[in-house]
Design a protein around this motif. Structure first.
Motif, mmCIF file in Angstrom:
data_model
loop_
_atom_site.group_PDB
_atom_site.id
_atom_site.type_symbol
_atom_site.label_atom_id
_atom_site.label_comp_id
_atom_site.label_asym_id
_atom_site.label_seq_id
_atom_site.Cartn_x
_atom_site.Cartn_y
_atom_site.Cartn_z
ATOM 1 N N MET A 26 -5.545 40.905 -5.512
ATOM 2 C CA MET A 26 -3.997 40.678 -5.653
ATOM 3 C C MET A 26 -4.076 39.631 -6.775
ATOM 4 N N SER A 27 -2.947 40.105 -7.745
ATOM 5 C CA SER A 27 -2.870 39.162 -8.881
ATOM 6 C C SER A 27 -2.243 37.806 -8.410
ATOM 7 N N GLU A 28 -1.651 37.624 -7.233
ATOM 8 C CA GLU A 28 -1.202 36.464 -6.771
ATOM 9 C C GLU A 28 -2.279 35.624 -6.474
ATOM 10 N N LEU A 29 -3.479 35.897 -6.354
ATOM 11 C CA LEU A 29 -4.639 35.114 -5.801
ATOM 12 C C LEU A 29 -5.518 35.148 -7.247
ATOM 13 N N GLU A 46 -1.833 28.840 1.198
ATOM 14 C CA GLU A 46 -1.590 29.518 -0.362
ATOM 15 C C GLU A 46 -1.991 31.217 0.018
ATOM 16 N N ALA A 50 0.633 34.082 -0.547
ATOM 17 C CA ALA A 50 0.450 35.302 -1.455
ATOM 18 C C ALA A 50 0.249 36.461 -0.897
ATOM 19 N N CYS A 52 2.186 37.385 1.450
ATOM 20 C CA CYS A 52 3.477 37.689 1.952
ATOM 21 C C CYS A 52 4.433 38.250 0.571
ATOM 22 N N ARG A 53 4.026 37.359 -0.591
ATOM 23 C CA ARG A 53 4.647 37.801 -1.672
ATOM 24 C C ARG A 53 4.386 39.341 -2.113
ATOM 25 N N SER A 54 2.838 39.441 -2.296
ATOM 26 C CA SER A 54 2.450 40.678 -2.565
ATOM 27 C C SER A 54 3.177 41.855 -1.847
ATOM 28 N N GLU A 57 6.782 42.388 -2.779
ATOM 29 C CA GLU A 57 7.016 43.064 -4.047
ATOM 30 C C GLU A 57 6.752 44.436 -4.074
ATOM 31 N N THR A 65 10.879 37.688 1.955
ATOM 32 C CA THR A 65 11.012 36.472 1.153
ATOM 33 C C THR A 65 11.314 35.263 2.266
#
Length: 82
Positions: A26-29, A46, A50, A52-54, A57, A65
């Protein structure tokens, strides 16, 4: 950590939760998997945000959100005693 894995299992199911956590970079991580991020000291809170955001998206539904905000507000510490 127990609450974190409960949330992962609820979201992905028992078989896919570990597969996602082990294999999905994951880019979020910072280009890490869930397992790598946790092992390197990123807090479960955290990491969950991440995840959830992934998902939001990728329009996979589930975490959205609003759910990220609710999960973050309701869970000050996802370590949960396990």
């Amino acid at each position: 950590m127990t609450v974190f894995w409960e949330r992962m299992t609820e979201r992905f199911g028992p078989a896919y939760a570990d597969s996602f956590a082990r294999d999905h970079v994951m880019s979020e991580l910072g280009g890490r998997t869930v397992h790598q991020a946790l092992e390197q000291g990123v807090s479960a809170k955290e990491v969950w945000a991440a995840v959830c955001r992934s998902l939001d998206e990728r329009n996979c539904g589930g975490c959205g959100t609003g759910a990220v905000a609710a999960a973050t507000a309701a869970t000050a510490d996802l370590s949960g005693g396990g």
